[in-house]
Write an enzyme that holds these catalytic residues in place. Structure first.
Site: not given
Ligand code: NDP
Length: 445
Positions: A113, A125, A165, A239
């Site tokens: 990504k 992550k 996240d 979000n």
């Protein structure tokens, strides 16, 4: 057996207890056959063996004290997947389901990504099995401080720059940033998604949802079409979901659904976004409240129906992984859905994706479609380094340009490899090529 099958065999054996990671890795590896089988350079350099293995995975204890004085212990993770094209970059997730498999799948996806955005960012992550739901602000603060007390030694503006996240929004980023600054005694761009006024970028909050709509719109433009008049079904009410809904509405669509982990709302006349924001962003309540306020909306409990049963033109799954299953995909095709854009990471299972692709649904994989968030995080890093703040319009127009660029890259790659319209293959190949080139250039590391 070819090179790719060997690698799939390798990870199936070594990571057999990591289903989400295996799902994500197999999807990518499978779509790289067209490029990897043609060129022995990848196998000679052991490139795929290196690509599937994170550079580093850190697992740590997060002890904290709850409001009743009891000691609680959670598990923290940071997987630093690949730094071939820049410092590790990727969000932090707080959710009870978090484990090494989930963080590895997210970090692996993040690598491609970030490459697709065209910005110099590697993949990483992190997260914890901590559940912020039902916790007081003070409990969340103590947890975030403890989490950062270990994490700080592994990150830095040129090393690894985490963001938010699921379960990590402005409040949590603020608490973590405060603790980092207190430990290192430096005010620096180590996290993105910071508050406006202390290093955050305007439009970062909106970026993932807006970017998702921009990339779908870019595709619609190639068909001389747009969002105007379209019925859009959205899952999630966090979000990504909220700002995807906002932009789709601005462009003239009617957004007819939102969901949370307990159920979904179908509002035929169009979702009232102010109500959703009040419930989810301000009061941190459940969506059942929405139906109490809007009598013409229908709430369905999770056991009693699926958000994807609602007929729509465009579906935007924006909640979590594996939330759009094979039967959902079949139903959506039957109901005439023409476009699926993944706001969440890996919301669609592999078999569901195959059905959508085989039935001619335009399918936008998360690693391209939700890249607007990390792209704008990249823009936040640039502003922090230059000690500047750009206007909302400036950031938003850069975001639009980046999403258009991602659309072009994956569309061109799909065309070049004879897979026109298959954006899964297009995105994987375009993301892979840049990372692979950098890894080859940098030697066996
Ligand atoms: P939020 O925490 O803001 O919202 C998540 C939403 O999904 C909530 O409505 C939540 O419901 C729902 N949800 C979470 N878990 C489940 C579940 N197991 N089943 C059903 N619904 C669930 O997260 P974000 O909006 O930030 O993230 C959503 C997705 O988008 C994730 O996959 C994330 O990785 C991805 N993403 C996010 C980016 C960002 O910038 N925030 C960037 C790129 C991707 P509830 O309120 O009940 O928890």
């Amino acid at each position: 057996m070819g090179y790719i099958d060997n690698i799939i065999g390798l990870i199936e054996k070594r990571d057999s207890g990591q289903p989400e990671f295996l799902q994500a890795a197999k999807e990518v590896l499978d779509s790289l056959r067209i490029i990897v089988d043609k060129d022995s350079v990848y196998e000679k350099a052991g490139l795929l063996e290196r690509l599937v293995e994170p550079e580093r995975a850190i697992v740590f204890r997060v002890p904290w004290v709850d409001d009743s004085g009891k000691v609680q212990v959670n598990r923290g993770f940071r997987v630093q997947y690949n730094s071939a094209i820049g410092p590790y970059k990727g969000g932090i997730r707080f959710h009870p389901s978090v484990n090494l498999s989930i963080i590895k799948f997210l970090g692996f996806e993040q690598t491609f990504k970030n490459s697709l955005t065209g910005l110099p960012m590697g993949g990483g992550k992190g997260g914890s099995d901590f559940d912020p739901k039902g916790k007081s602000d003070n409990e969340v603060m103590r947890f975030c401080q403890s989490f950062m007390t270990e994490l700080y030694r592994h990150i830095g503006p040129d090393t690894d720059v985490p963001a938010g996240d699921i379960g990590v929004g402005g409040r949590e980023v603020g608490f973590m940033y405060g603790q980092y600054k207190r430990i290192v005694n430096r005010f620096e761009g180590v996290l993105t998604g910071k508050g406006i006024g202390w290093g955050g970028s305007l439009a970062r909050t909106e970026a993932t949802g807006y970017g998702l709509v921009y990339i779908v719109d870019e595709y619609l433009k190639t068909k001389s079409d747009g969002f105007k008049g379209k019925k859009v079904a959205i899952s999630g009410s966090g979000n990504v979901a909220i700002f995807a809904a906002q932009k789709a509405m601005e462009l003239g669509a009617t957004v007819i659904s939102v969901s949370d982990s307990n159920g979904y709302i179908y509002h035929k006349e169009g979702i009232n976004l102010d109500t959703v924001k009040d419930i989810k962003l301000i009061n941190r309540e459940r969506l059942t409240k929405y139906a109490e306020k809007h009598k013409d909306a229908v709430y369905t409990d999770i056991g009693k129906g699926r958000v994807w049963d609602i007929p729509c033109d465009i579906a935007l799954p924006c909640a979590t992984q594996n939330e759009l299953l094979l039967d959902d995909a079949k139903k959506m095709v039957e109901n005439g859905c023409k476009i699926v854009g993944e706001g969440a990471n890996m919301p669609t299972t592999l078999d569901a994706t195959e059905v959508l692709l085989s039935k001619g649904v335009a399918f936008f994989p998360g690693k391209a479609a939700n890249a607007g968030g990390v792209a704008t995080s990249g823009l936040e890093m640039s502003q922090n380094s230059a000690r500047l703040s750009w206007s909302f319009e400036e950031v938003d127009s850069k975001l639009k340009g980046i999403m258009a660029g991602i659309f072009r890259s994956m569309n061109d790659a799909a065309n070049e490899y004879g897979k026109s319209g298959n954006f899964v293959i297009g995105a994987n190949i375009a993301g892979f090529k840049k990372v692979a080139r950098a890894m080859l250039d940098q030697g066996v590391i």
